[in-house]
Design a protein around this motif. Structure first.
Motif, short mmCIF file in Angstrom:
data_model
loop_
_atom_site.label_atom_id
_atom_site.label_comp_id
_atom_site.label_asym_id
_atom_site.label_seq_id
_atom_site.Cartn_x
_atom_site.Cartn_y
_atom_site.Cartn_z
N ILE A 249 0.89 -1.18 -0.02
CA ILE A 249 -0.06 0.04 -0.03
C ILE A 249 0.86 1.34 0.01
CG2 ILE A 249 -1.64 1.45 1.24
CD1 ILE A 249 -2.99 -1.44 2.29
N ALA A 250 1.88 1.31 0.87
CA ALA A 250 2.93 2.26 0.87
C ALA A 250 3.58 2.57 -0.39
CB ALA A 250 3.84 2.13 1.97
N ILE A 251 3.89 1.58 -1.30
CA ILE A 251 4.52 1.78 -2.34
C ILE A 251 3.72 2.50 -3.44
CG2 ILE A 251 5.39 0.59 -4.49
CD1 ILE A 251 7.47 0.93 -2.30
N ILE A 252 2.37 1.86 -3.26
CA ILE A 252 1.36 2.34 -4.40
C ILE A 252 1.04 4.01 -3.88
CG2 ILE A 252 -1.10 2.64 -5.17
CD1 ILE A 252 -1.17 -0.57 -4.33
N CYS A 253 0.97 4.45 -2.76
CA CYS A 253 0.76 5.76 -2.35
C CYS A 253 1.92 6.59 -2.59
CB CYS A 253 0.51 5.77 -0.71
SG CYS A 253 0.15 7.10 -0.15
N ALA A 254 3.07 5.99 -2.49
CA ALA A 254 4.36 6.74 -2.95
C ALA A 254 4.17 7.24 -4.40
CB ALA A 254 5.59 5.92 -2.47
N VAL A 255 3.68 6.19 -5.02
CA VAL A 255 3.51 6.42 -6.60
C VAL A 255 2.52 7.49 -7.10
CG1 VAL A 255 2.93 5.56 -8.92
CG2 VAL A 255 4.53 4.09 -7.16
N LEU A 256 1.53 7.63 -6.32
CA LEU A 256 0.52 8.54 -6.53
C LEU A 256 0.87 9.91 -6.14
CD1 LEU A 256 -2.76 6.79 -4.95
CD2 LEU A 256 -2.05 7.13 -7.39
N PHE A 257 1.86 9.91 -4.93
CA PHE A 257 2.48 11.27 -4.70
C PHE A 257 3.33 11.96 -5.87
CE2 PHE A 257 1.12 10.83 -0.31
CZ PHE A 257 0.85 12.36 0.12
N PHE A 258 4.15 10.97 -6.05
CA PHE A 258 5.02 11.29 -7.61
C PHE A 258 4.22 11.73 -8.79
CE2 PHE A 258 8.13 8.16 -5.21
CZ PHE A 258 9.09 9.31 -4.78
N ALA A 259 3.13 10.97 -8.85
CA ALA A 259 2.55 11.34 -10.13
C ALA A 259 1.84 12.60 -10.10
CB ALA A 259 1.15 10.63 -10.07
N THR A 260 2.03 13.31 -8.85
CA THR A 260 1.29 14.68 -8.68
C THR A 260 2.31 15.71 -9.71
OG1 THR A 260 0.63 14.08 -6.47
CG2 THR A 260 0.72 16.55 -6.89
N ILE A 261 3.56 15.47 -9.86
CA ILE A 261 4.28 16.29 -10.68
C ILE A 261 3.35 16.58 -12.05
CG2 ILE A 261 6.33 16.41 -12.03
CD1 ILE A 261 7.57 14.75 -9.97
N TRP A 262 2.78 15.65 -12.48
CA TRP A 262 1.87 15.68 -13.91
C TRP A 262 0.50 16.03 -13.59
CZ3 TRP A 262 5.23 11.55 -12.83
CH2 TRP A 262 6.33 11.52 -13.61
N ARG A 263 -0.22 15.52 -12.44
CA ARG A 263 -1.46 15.86 -12.36
C ARG A 263 -1.85 17.05 -11.76
NH1 ARG A 263 -5.15 12.14 -13.02
NH2 ARG A 263 -6.67 12.98 -11.33
N ARG A 264 -0.77 17.60 -10.87
CA ARG A 264 -0.91 19.06 -10.09
C ARG A 264 -2.01 19.02 -9.36
NH1 ARG A 264 4.10 20.99 -10.83
NH2 ARG A 264 4.81 20.73 -12.94
N THR A 265 -2.45 17.64 -8.49
CA THR A 265 -3.57 17.85 -7.65
C THR A 265 -2.98 16.73 -6.50
OG1 THR A 265 -5.91 17.45 -7.38
CG2 THR A 265 -4.83 16.29 -8.96
N TRP A 266 -3.56 16.97 -5.40
CA TRP A 266 -3.34 16.43 -4.32
C TRP A 266 -4.49 15.34 -3.98
CZ3 TRP A 266 -0.73 20.17 -0.38
CH2 TRP A 266 0.57 20.31 -0.56
N GLN A 267 -5.42 15.13 -4.90
CA GLN A 267 -6.64 14.53 -4.37
C GLN A 267 -6.42 12.79 -4.25
OE1 GLN A 267 -9.92 14.90 -7.18
NE2 GLN A 267 -11.37 13.85 -5.93
N LEU A 268 -5.78 12.36 -5.22
CA LEU A 268 -5.41 11.08 -5.22
C LEU A 268 -4.27 10.62 -4.15
CD1 LEU A 268 -5.55 9.79 -8.87
CD2 LEU A 268 -7.03 9.28 -7.25
N PRO A 269 -3.36 11.13 -4.35
CA PRO A 269 -2.34 10.99 -2.99
C PRO A 269 -2.91 11.04 -1.63
CG PRO A 269 -1.58 12.96 -4.40
CD PRO A 269 -2.74 12.38 -4.76
N VAL A 270 -3.76 12.36 -1.64
CA VAL A 270 -4.42 12.31 -0.10
C VAL A 270 -5.26 10.98 0.16
CG1 VAL A 270 -5.99 13.45 1.42
CG2 VAL A 270 -4.14 14.71 0.14
N ILE A 271 -6.07 10.66 -0.81
CA ILE A 271 -6.66 9.54 -0.72
C ILE A 271 -5.92 8.13 -0.36
CG2 ILE A 271 -8.42 7.86 -1.71
CD1 ILE A 271 -9.67 10.40 -3.28
N GLY A 272 -4.86 8.10 -1.10
CA GLY A 272 -4.07 7.05 -0.95
C GLY A 272 -3.35 6.95 0.43
#
Length: 926
Positions: A249-272
């Motif tokens: 789960i932590a690996i998936i959550c980390a990937v979501l945070f890194f993806a924010t570089i392109w998505r420019r939103t914290w919605q998914l990483p915060v959910i993760g």
């Protein structure tokens, strides 16, 4: 300006003095490689990790500054911070350098303290054994896992500090808003902070993965034992899979945070991130609790049996008790009394001289001058007599005592009274006709059976302050009827003070300006310090844990301090931990003697090094004792050339080596639980033992005793270390334990235990002492000895297995009102129900094993003497009844009844004495 410059130079010189004197000392003992290796390791760790931390924080501050929005885009909230930006603007570079330098210095200093962790990791040697859960070599847990945990903690610190610093800069320059409506962060700030949060969560994933292996060395509570270490059922079946799931789960959550570089939103990483937190609560906390409640508790013993078995095996391996033998022993004998009497002479060389009691006697008879002293607890060693037999011997060195100097001043304390002189030794099994030690080495200059040896003691347990020797000032060697004899030190020990820089450095280091200008220091002057054996070995081998009881021996014409040293670890999987300071404490230890461990809690220990310190030259030699110990091999790889091979130990030194007491005490504490190998018995605790209290020092564990002893299955006496156990919460004897303490023996280090039946009524040490104190005839004899304000002191209560039963021997000392030292006046011997209290050991044994009225059991109780006077007979009957009541209460563990019986016994004895006195008066009148 001049004052400021001088102050800075003074501070720098103080720092230089500490470094320079350390270097000079290590060079003087020829262990400069230890100093340089330790120093460069610390410097390297400080530089590398300090630089990494400074770069991590500095780069993120710079990135946050580069990503600041244009001033026109700032909100009113951010514009209010303009005065802070304006004040910082001219000094931005200096602020950046200052912040990064500060965090770098703090991180570097913290990392430098991990130099041992680094050296163990980079020089690690495999154990050749694997843990039962993950199949990894023990070295992974002992050497690798601590280093990985340090790297992980450093990574967390770097990320958190970078995150805080970046967030502050983004806020200061408008990238973050706290009160302004609308978007709270710019896209650039969102991307930057999300990457840092992604690193944080990625590190958390690594932490979850390492936590899986950490379960094998995790301490926890468990019904079966204190200080449980390793996995239990709930760990293996709930926590272990939970950690694996959380890792994913932590690996998936980390990937979501890194993806924010392109998505420019914290919605998914915060959910993760929320999912990860919720999973940690449910999977990592609630699920194991449910497993424990509904699967383990209803049938805990069956569920935990495989894990108890692993814990027992690992603990016995880690403490070197895996080869210990437990044999049943009846505790009673059917041998005839003559057979028992003959066996008593050959089974043990019973030591009557107690090293804890006779130090004042050594002091009184062999101190010679007030400026000498002996340790409070003397040592036991072996020396050969003139006819070639080995004799247990009590020894002590006559060390210098600066408190006893007739006229105290700086010259006398540090130049004239510099050393002690001579060993004093006494036979352990005999005393002279006056009850004092029978000295085999005594007087000044030394005379006795040790021959010619260098008797000057410049290094000793009591030698705590520096001395300056070898220069123009003569030293007091010793004094005799012809006056004082002087001496000039001829050794190469210490640091030369001819160099003015050295003198200035030591003047600063010891806060003594006279060292800089005193005329008593000249050509050839040398300063001696770090003079206790423990300090010297600990300094040249900072990776060792030092035994609390160095002891002296005459070896090849020199007095050598023999120091036992241990390698330890607290990361042996499944092995239960123990606290060394508590485990090694007994009635004879004090703050100086008790072992003080760098790693106070350990779950692996080996007596891997035997070290010596020359009492004259201070030379330190270390020898590899345990050639299989991987921890020692690792340290020898890290510090090559510091430890000599075992083959370098000469025969003369080998004659005086022995099994160390502190290791023995650690092992006996573990064996109170781990003498059983059955998981069911271990879980139930039905066979648990306890270490008895010293009957003469209530509240303190009975110390182990060195004794030349023949165990029941042996053909001759062996120098041994012995102790006793009580059954849990009982005062009867549960077991007797002895270990072969003679390194020349093929059975050295072999632990043998004699287990008594669980329903035994054989008295333990406290009961024997109680029996002794409550015997009316002995009480009357003691009252006679106490007349004239004399004091009674009890010596070591020795236990000897004898023909199926247990023989107890205790010397009794009397400190007369006119003297300040004890003399041995009586000996207590008890076997079964028979007690003897005589002037000598031979007489006491004769009385206990008197063949008259022999029934073949050796167990006949001794009847009190008869009297024709009815009142005396009645009083004696009351004494016997009170004694019987006390013994019955003791067997039942009814301490309230026992206390009442003891009070009744005292009153009965007093009444008996009064009745006897009145009867004697009536007889005289008649």
């Amino acid at each position: 300006m001049t004052a400021g410059v001088l102050a800075v130079l003074a501070i720098l010189f103080v720092m230089f003095a500490g470094f320079w004197t350390d270097w000079l000392w290590y060079r003087s003992v020829q262990y400069s490689s230890v100093f340089t290796k330790t120093l460069w390791t610390k410097v390297g760790m400080f530089a590398v990790f300090g630089l990494l931390m400074a770069v991590a924080v500095g780069v993120n501050i710079w990135i946050a500054h580069r990503l600041r929005p244009p001033l026109s885009a700032m909100s009113l909230e951010q514009q209010s911070l303009d005065r802070y930006r304006m004040s910082i603007a001219p000094y931005k570079k200096w602020v950046l350098l200052g912040v990064t330098a500060l965090v770098g210095l703090i991180a570097g200093a913290s990392a430098a303290g991990q130099w041992r962790t680094w050296l163990l990791w980079v020089n690690s040697v495999p154990f050749g054994k694997t843990d039962p859960q993950f199949g990894k070599d023990i070295s992974f847990y002992a050497f690798d896992l601590p280093w990985y945990r340090f790297l992980l903690s450093f990574g967390f610190a770097a990320v958190v500090l970078s995150l805080l610093a970046a967030a502050l800069v983004h806020y200061l320059y408008g990238g973050l808003r706290l009160t302004t409506p609308g978007a709270r962060a710019t896209a650039q700030a969102t991307g930057h902070l999300s990457v840092l949060l992604g690193f944080f969560v990625a590190l958390k994933a690594v932490a979850y993965w390492l936590d899986r292996y950490g379960l094998a060395v995790k301490s926890g509570d468990f019904k079966a034992t204190d200080n449980w270490t390793g996995l239990k059922f709930v760990d293996a079946n709930a926590y272990l899979p939970a950690k694996t799931i959380l890792f994913c789960i932590a690996i998936i959550c980390a990937v979501l945070f890194f993806a924010t570089i392109w998505r420019r939103t914290w919605q998914l990483p915060v959910i993760g991130f929320g999912l990860m937190v919720l999973s940690a609560i449910l999977i990592g906390g609630l699920y194991p609790a449910i497993v424990q409640k509904f699967q383990v508790q209803p049938n805990e013993q069956a569920k935990e049996t495989p894990y108890i078995k692993k814990n027992i095996k690992a603990t016995r391996d880690a403490y070197g008790i895996d080869a210990s033998e437990v044999k049943d022993y009846s505790g009673t004998s059917k041998a005839g009394k003559q057979q028992l009497r003959d066996a008593a002479d050959t089974t043990a060389s019973t030591r009557l001289l107690d090293p804890n009691v006779v130090s004042p006697t050594f002091q009184q008879k062999q101190q010679v001058r007030g400026y000498y002293q002996f340790p409070a607890v003397l040592d036991v060693d072996r020396y050969k007599t003139k006819d070639g037999r080995e004799q247990d011997t009590v020894v002590g060195l006559r060390e210098i005592n600066t408190d006893g100097i007739p006229e105290k001043n700086w010259i006398n304390e540090h130049f004239k009274y510099t050393h002690g002189f001579g060993m004093v030794a006494a036979k352990g099994t005999t005393v002279d006709k006056d009850g004092a030690p029978a000295f085999s080495e005594k007087d000044l200059p030394p005379k006795g059976d040790k021959g010619d040896y260098q008797g000057r003691v410049y290094y000793g347990e009591k030698t705590n302050q520096y001395s300056i020797v070898g220069g123009p000032q003569k030293e007091l060697d010793y004094a005799d009827d012809e006056g004082e004899k002087t001496y000039t030190y001829k050794g190469k020990s210490g640091v030369n003070l001819s160099n003015p820089i050295n003198r200035a450095a030591y003047a600063v280091n010891f806060n003594e300006p006279q060292i800089l200008y005193s005329g008593a220091i000249g050509e050839g002057s040398r300063i001696l310090y770090n003079r206790t054996p423990k300090d010297r070995v600990e300094a040249v081998a900072p990776w060792l844990t030092i035994d609390g009881d160095p002891y002296p021996a005459v070896v090849n014409g020199r007095i050598k301090w023999i120091v036992d040293a241990y390698t330890t670890s607290d990361n042996y999987p499944y092995s239960s931990r123990t606290t060394l300071g508590d485990t090694t404490e007994d009635s004879l230890t004090d703050g100086q003697r008790a072992v003080v461990a760098r790693q106070n809690r350990v779950n692996y220990i080996r007596n891997s090094v035997k070290a010596t310190v020359d009492a004259y030259s201070g030379q330190v030699q270390m020898y590899q004792w345990d050639k299989k110990d991987p921890v020692l091999k690792t340290w020898m790889k890290a510090f090559p050339g510091t430890v000599k091979p075992k083959s370098a130990i000469g025969n003369d030194l080998m004659d005086h080596l022995r099994y160390p007491q502190d290791l023995f005490k650690v092992q006996r504490e573990l064996l109170t639980r781990y003498h059983v190998t059955s998981p069911s018995q271990f879980y139930s605790g039905s066979e648990r033992w306890q270490i008895p209290d010293d009957p003469t020092h209530k509240g303190n564990a009975v110390p182990p005793y060195y004794l030349s002893l023949q165990m029941p299955d042996e053909k001759k006496q062996t120098f041994s270390l012995t102790t006793t156990f009580n059954p849990n919460k009982r005062e009867t004897l549960g077991a007797f334990m002895a270990i072969d303490a003679d390194p020349r023996s093929s059975g050295y280090g072999k632990i043998k235990m004699l287990r008594l039946p669980s329903n035994t009524t054989v008295s333990g040490p406290s009961q024997v002492q109680s029996k002794f104190n409550s015997d009316p005839n002995i009480a009357e004899s003691l009252n006679l000895l106490k007349r004239g304000d004399s004091e009674i002191e009890y010596g070591n209560l020795l236990t000897v297995p004898l023909e199926g039963g247990l023989l107890y021997v205790e010397p009794v000392y009397v400190r007369g009102a006119g003297t300040n030292y004890p003399r041995m006046r009586k000996v207590l011997v008890t076997y079964g129900e028979r007690i003897a209290f005589e002037d000598t050991l031979g007489q006491a044994l004769d009385k206990v094993f008197d063949a008259e009225g022999d029934t073949g059991t050796g167990e006949q109780p001794e009847e009190p003497p008869a009297s024709s006077d009815a009142s005396v007979q009645e009083a004696l009957k009351n004494v016997q009844d009170a004694y019987d009541d006390g013994q019955e209460a003791l067997e039942k563990g009814d301490w309230k009844a026992y206390g009442k019986a003891q009070d009744d016994l005292k009153d009965a004895i007093k009444d008996a004495q009064d009745a006897e006195s009145k009867a004697e008066k009536r007889a005289k009148k008649e």
